[in-house]
Scaffold this active site. Structure first.
Site, PDB file in Angstrom:
ATOM      1  CB  CYS A   7      -0.906  -0.048   1.227  1.00  0.00           C
ATOM      2  SG  CYS A   7      -1.734   1.481   1.630  1.00  0.00           S
ATOM      3  CB  CYS A  66       0.368   1.759   4.064  1.00  0.00           C
ATOM      4  SG  CYS A  66      -1.352   1.227   3.961  1.00  0.00           S
TER       5      CYS A  66
END
Length: 104
Positions: free
Chosen positions: A30, A33
């Site tokens: 991600c 993230c």
């Protein structure tokens, strides 16, 4: 200090914690993230001793991810006495997370 939360240790480390707990639900693939990771690390250091901070890999820990309805990542939750008291998803401004941590 950042903790690693898992399906196996979530109850003991998060729900039964004497301190409030800031959980970063993430995945290695991600991009947002990864963008938020340095901020989470800085917050872990800033609030050390006041708030327990840790990460939970959503792919490796599907039970907790499903239990808390995490549909997008990153998702950040603050738990106090086993209850969710704050939730936000996405690459949010650091100040938004700090404001939430300052008011627990």
């Amino acid at each position: 200090m950042e903790y690693k939360f898992t399906d196996e240790n979530f109850d003991a480390e998060v729900l039964q914690s004497d301190l409030p707990v800031f959980v970063d639900f993430y995945a290695d693939w991600c991009v947002p993230c990864k963008m938020m990771a340095p901020i989470v690390k800085e917050l872990a250091e800033k609030y050390d001793g006041k708030v327990k901070t840790g990460k939970l890999d959503t792919q490796e820990n599907p039970a907790v991810t499903e239990k808390y309805g995490v549909m997008s990542i990153p998702t950040f939750m603050i738990f106090r006495k086993g209850e969710v008291i704050f939730t936000v998803s996405g690459a949010v401004p650091r100040q938004e997370l700090e404001d939430a941590l300052d008011h627990i």
